[in-house]
Design a protein around this motif. Structure first.
Motif, mmCIF file in Angstrom:
data_model
loop_
_atom_site.group_PDB
_atom_site.id
_atom_site.type_symbol
_atom_site.label_atom_id
_atom_site.label_comp_id
_atom_site.label_asym_id
_atom_site.label_seq_id
_atom_site.Cartn_x
_atom_site.Cartn_y
_atom_site.Cartn_z
ATOM 1 N N UNK A 130 0.825 -1.209 0.000
ATOM 2 C CA UNK A 130 0.000 0.000 0.000
ATOM 3 C C UNK A 130 0.856 1.256 0.000
ATOM 4 N N UNK A 131 2.149 1.107 0.292
ATOM 5 C CA UNK A 131 2.984 2.247 0.601
ATOM 6 C C UNK A 131 2.711 2.711 2.020
ATOM 7 N N UNK A 132 3.623 3.520 2.546
ATOM 8 C CA UNK A 132 3.450 4.080 3.889
ATOM 9 C C UNK A 132 4.027 5.478 3.924
ATOM 10 N N UNK A 133 3.355 6.343 4.655
ATOM 11 C CA UNK A 133 3.814 7.720 4.807
ATOM 12 C C UNK A 133 4.075 8.003 6.287
ATOM 13 N N UNK A 134 5.245 8.505 6.595
ATOM 14 C CA UNK A 134 5.584 8.939 7.947
ATOM 15 C C UNK A 134 5.538 10.459 7.967
ATOM 16 N N UNK A 135 4.757 11.018 8.900
ATOM 17 C CA UNK A 135 4.440 12.443 8.894
ATOM 18 C C UNK A 135 4.741 13.047 10.264
ATOM 19 N N UNK A 136 5.248 14.252 10.258
ATOM 20 C CA UNK A 136 5.488 14.952 11.511
ATOM 21 C C UNK A 136 6.115 16.306 11.261
ATOM 22 N N UNK A 137 6.368 17.058 12.317
ATOM 23 C CA UNK A 137 7.066 18.339 12.157
ATOM 24 C C UNK A 137 8.475 18.109 11.632
ATOM 25 N N UNK A 138 9.003 19.104 10.957
ATOM 26 C CA UNK A 138 10.316 18.959 10.319
ATOM 27 C C UNK A 138 11.422 18.653 11.319
ATOM 28 N N UNK A 139 11.216 19.022 12.598
ATOM 29 C CA UNK A 139 12.247 18.765 13.602
ATOM 30 C C UNK A 139 12.043 17.443 14.348
ATOM 31 N N UNK A 171 -1.303 17.182 1.488
ATOM 32 C CA UNK A 171 -2.735 17.476 1.432
ATOM 33 C C UNK A 171 -3.299 17.201 0.046
ATOM 34 N N UNK A 172 -2.526 17.498 -0.982
ATOM 35 C CA UNK A 172 -2.995 17.261 -2.345
ATOM 36 C C UNK A 172 -3.099 15.773 -2.662
ATOM 37 N N UNK A 173 -2.184 14.991 -2.112
ATOM 38 C CA UNK A 173 -2.148 13.548 -2.390
ATOM 39 C C UNK A 173 -3.216 12.791 -1.610
ATOM 40 N N UNK A 174 -3.385 13.132 -0.332
ATOM 41 C CA UNK A 174 -4.325 12.398 0.522
ATOM 42 C C UNK A 174 -5.193 13.390 1.291
ATOM 43 N N UNK A 200 6.272 18.013 1.270
ATOM 44 C CA UNK A 200 5.864 19.099 2.153
ATOM 45 C C UNK A 200 4.359 19.016 2.427
ATOM 46 N N UNK A 201 3.878 19.907 3.277
ATOM 47 C CA UNK A 201 2.477 19.836 3.711
ATOM 48 C C UNK A 201 1.518 19.994 2.528
#
Length: 376
Positions: free
Chosen positions: A85-94, A121-124, A116-117
């Motif tokens: 499915x793929x996986x996305x890891x998301x969080x603040x840049x720091x 948002x455009x992708x999902x 980037x944000x």
């Protein structure tokens, strides 16, 4: 006498049984429950498999070996065990976790994309992403059908001649001159080697050494999305690192099961024999992930469809334990998988089989050694 007795037929134990039996050894598996079961750490339908790894770059070679072995098991059994499915890891840049995820991919040449944000948002559109957040996309990732994986290894182990005794609890291990005596609530067995993969019960079976592990109560939840067709289709697995909610992980909605979500935070220490297995016994069971959904996945914040209780077995550093008993080279132990071990069950099973056969593995497991805790 058995070539190897495996005390604990969960994720790692049943995989070890498969690989050792395939090598032609006489193998006995003992488990206090049925295999698979709802009592330990492998139930709940799915487990994530990522190659870009926030827990440390050292895990990436093992993840690569794992996915190869899962694919081989799929081919051998004709079952779907891994769904990409793929996986996305998301969080603040720091975020340190996100930085480690990106670095682990770069260090090992794993395909990835930093987003980037606006791109996220455009992708999902199912994510509500803050402007200062970034993501690391892992196109090779997906999820394993955990109970099906356990069953596939169990069936394979039996096919290769392993004996499996379910609902038979190991009560004691005793070293002998030529191996190990294993006592259970139903009998006594002799093995040249013993592999102890007892999960949350590992410390209870090895009371003579302080393993520095702690079983903790965790929950997983399934929610019905408020909008159709937003979290299914090409929606990925996801990991969020947030300041308010810590590490949160989840899975897409497939086959109308709802979105599955869990938290790596707010552990409740427990005794595995006295665990409160009632989902909802604590406000945090649903409350922690519900609060996350409200902020970051509001269209998923619908009806609670199901909740389950499971356990992690934590080490102080959240790295695994794979080693030989400090006082008996015939006892091999593996545990402390700290909530991120299942994806590695295939390769760890092969490692344990090799350790019990040859006393050696060509995989780097140096960072899993007991001596990092100054155990003698």
């Amino acid at each position: 006498m058995y070539d190897v007795i495996i005390a604990g037929g969960g994720s790692m134990g049943i995989a070890a049984a498969y690989f050792r039996a395939k090598q032609g050894a006489r193998v006995l598996v003992l488990d206090q429950f049925e295999i698979p079961n709802q009592m330990g750490s492998h139930h709940g339908m799915t487990r994530m498999l990522r190659l870009n790894y926030g827990h440390g770059s050292s895990y990436v070679p093992l993840a690569l070996d794992s996915i190869k072995l899962w694919r081989e098991l799929e081919a051998e059994t004709g079952r779907e065990l891994f769904r990409p499915t793929g996986a996305i890891t998301i969080g603040p840049a720091d975020s340190n976790f996100l930085k480690e995820t990106i670095e682990s991919a770069a260090d090992h040449g794993i395909p990835h994309k930093v987003m980037n944000a606006k791109e996220l948002r455009a992708k999902w559109r199912g994510f509500n992403i803050a402007d200062d957040f970034i993501g690391c996309w892992d196109s090779s990732a997906g999820f394993l059908f955990s109970e099906d994986c356990i069953t596939a290894y169990k069936d394979g182990a039996i096919k290769f001649g392993a004996e499996i005794h379910e609902n038979e609890a190991v009560t004691a291990l005793k070293s002998t001159e030529d191996g190990v005596t294993v006592e259970t609530d139903k009998g006594t067995y002799q093995g040249k080697k013993v592999i102890v993969t007892a999960g949350a019960w590992l410390q209870k079976l090895l009371p003579e050494i302080d393993l520095h592990i702690q079983p903790v109560r965790k929950t997983i939840s399934w929610f019905k999305p408020l909008e159709d067709n937003i979290y299914d289709g090409d929606f990925p697995c996801y990991v969020f690192d947030t300041k308010a909610h810590g590490l949160i992980y989840g899975f897409p909605d497939f086959d109308q099961h709802g979105i599955k979500i869990g938290s790596m935070e707010n552990d409740l220490k427990c005794d595995p024999d006295e665990l409160n297995r009632n989902y909802g016994a604590y406000n945090q069971d649903e409350g922690d992930v519900r609060a996350f959904l409200e902020s970051y996945m509001p269209q998923a914040d619908g009806e609670l469809l199901e909740g389950k209780v499971c356990m992690f077995t934590r080490t102080p550093d959240d790295d695994f334990i794979i080693d030989v008993h400090p006082n008996d080279p015939n006892i091999i132990l593996a545990g402390g998988f700290s909530g991120h071990g299942f994806k590695f069950a295939s390769v760890i099973g092969s490692i344990l089989a090799d350790l019990s056969a040859d006393g050696f593995t060509d995989k780097d497991i140096s960072f899993f050694k007991l001596d990092r805790f100054n155990i003698d």
